[in-house]
Design an enzyme around this catalytic site. Structure first.
Site, short mmCIF file in Angstrom:
data_model
loop_
_atom_site.label_atom_id
_atom_site.label_comp_id
_atom_site.label_asym_id
_atom_site.label_seq_id
_atom_site.Cartn_x
_atom_site.Cartn_y
_atom_site.Cartn_z
N PRO A 2 34.20 45.51 30.63
CA PRO A 2 34.35 45.09 29.23
C PRO A 2 35.52 44.13 29.06
O PRO A 2 36.59 44.34 29.62
CB PRO A 2 34.62 46.42 28.51
CG PRO A 2 34.00 47.46 29.38
CD PRO A 2 34.18 46.96 30.79
N GLU A 3 35.27 43.05 28.32
CA GLU A 3 36.31 42.05 28.07
C GLU A 3 36.79 42.18 26.62
O GLU A 3 36.46 43.15 25.93
CB GLU A 3 35.75 40.66 28.38
CG GLU A 3 35.27 40.53 29.82
CD GLU A 3 34.65 39.17 30.12
OE1 GLU A 3 35.06 38.16 29.51
OE2 GLU A 3 33.75 39.11 30.98
N LYS A 60 42.72 43.95 27.47
CA LYS A 60 41.62 44.89 27.63
C LYS A 60 42.08 46.35 27.47
O LYS A 60 41.32 47.27 27.77
CB LYS A 60 40.97 44.68 29.00
CG LYS A 60 40.43 43.27 29.21
CD LYS A 60 39.92 43.08 30.63
CE LYS A 60 39.56 41.62 30.89
NZ LYS A 60 39.10 41.40 32.29
N ARG A 167 48.68 22.95 39.01
CA ARG A 167 47.90 23.99 39.69
C ARG A 167 46.62 23.41 40.29
O ARG A 167 45.88 22.70 39.62
CB ARG A 167 47.54 25.11 38.72
CG ARG A 167 48.77 25.84 38.19
CD ARG A 167 48.44 27.29 37.90
NE ARG A 167 49.58 28.00 37.39
CZ ARG A 167 49.71 29.32 37.43
NH1 ARG A 167 48.77 30.04 38.00
NH2 ARG A 167 50.77 29.92 36.92
N ARG A 276 33.88 35.10 42.18
CA ARG A 276 33.13 35.63 41.04
C ARG A 276 31.88 34.79 40.79
O ARG A 276 31.92 33.56 40.89
CB ARG A 276 33.99 35.63 39.78
CG ARG A 276 35.32 36.35 39.91
CD ARG A 276 35.13 37.85 40.11
NE ARG A 276 34.49 38.45 38.95
CZ ARG A 276 35.15 38.84 37.85
NH1 ARG A 276 36.46 38.65 37.75
NH2 ARG A 276 34.50 39.42 36.85
#
Length: 286
Positions: A2-3, A60, A167, A276
């Site tokens: 769950p986000e 979260k 980055r 992912r």
């Protein structure tokens, strides 16, 4: 997992159902679910006879204030309950108690016999009791290291530019970094990058000013849209009343591999980014 939208949906349900819920009894069916010092015995001892106050959310994490019944009006704190749902945790409300299912981990009853039940199939979810003289972030490292909330004034294009400068890792990977932005995970990283027209593999430091503005706007818009639909249910997530979130049926790209893009008709592609599964449109996000 769950986000932010799913956790916010749960928070709203808990706030509604557990307002002034007197904790008459607690049962811990899985010691693994209790992460605070002292295990289940200390957890139960400290929560029993307290009342749930306000429920808030940080990233979260779900955070409930606790107080004695006599201190309700002035909201004098007697500790805090913190919950992380992890992969498969959710709460169920039972007006009349009944035998728990196999995956029930923690149960709370009030004086009327009504029950709030924490169910977690994979048993990764965690709960902490935090004493009143401590902040949750002083006890839980994950809370201490969180970046700003997407809806806060601290999250803006200038902040993103500062965090992402130089980055080389992908922007998808950066959005999943909870120390940069709290609450965003795989679903809403993919959805927001699509709406902003940014390829998920682009180096974080290469985003220009226009792209940063688009990304900030798309993140907040997508998250608000999902909250409005009760979040996303693809496996175990549901709200307190057992209802599934419906955002998944409106998703731009997430879990739509080889389906036509809702904007241009190009087939959605699926790849791995930062380990992912990542869904994107090679035309709209070129």
């Amino acid at each position: 997992m769950p986000e932010l939208p799913e956790v916010e949906t749960v928070r709203k349900g808990l706030e509604k159902r557990l307002k002034n819920f007197y904790i008459d009894n607690v049962e811990v069916l899985s010691e693994r679910s209790i992460a605070s010092n002292g295990g289940s015995n200390v957890f139960i001892f400290n929560l029993k006879d307290l009342v749930f106050g306000r429920w808030s959310r940080r990233g979260k994490y779900l955070i409930a204030s606790l107080c004695k019944e006599s201190d309700l009006i002035e909201e004098i704190p007697s500790g805090t309950l913190v919950v992380h749902l992890r992969m498969t945790g959710y709460f169920e409300w039972h007006q009349n108690t009944k035998a728990p299912c196999t995956h029930t981990r923690v149960r709370f009853w009030n004086k009327k016999g009504s029950e709030i039940r924490f169910i977690d199939i994979r048993n990764f979810g965690q709960m902490w009791w935090i004493p009143p003289n401590k902040l949750p972030s002083e006890v839980i490292n994950g809370l201490k290291n969180l970046g700003p909330e997407p809806f806060s004034k601290d999250f803006n294009p200038e902040y993103l530019k500062y965090c992402l400068k130089g980055r080389k890792r992908s922007i998808k990977s950066s959005l999943l970094d909870q120390s940069i932005l709290a609450g965003v995970g795989n679903i809403y990283a993919d959805e927001s990058l699509f709406e902003a027209g940014i390829t998920p593999i682009k180096a974080s430091g290469d985003l220009n000013g226009c792209e940063l503005k688009k990304l900030c706007k798309s993140l907040t818009r997508i998250l608000k849209a999902s909250i409005g639909k009760g979040g996303t249910t693809f496996s175990d997530f549901r709200d307190l009343e057992g209802l599934n979130g419906t955002y998944g049926g409106y998703a731009w790209v997430y879990r739509r591999n080889q389906k036509p893009c809702r904007k241009c008709g190009t087939l959605i592609e699926k790849t791995k980014v930062a380990g992912r599964s990542t869904h994107w449109c090679p035309n709209c996000q070129n």
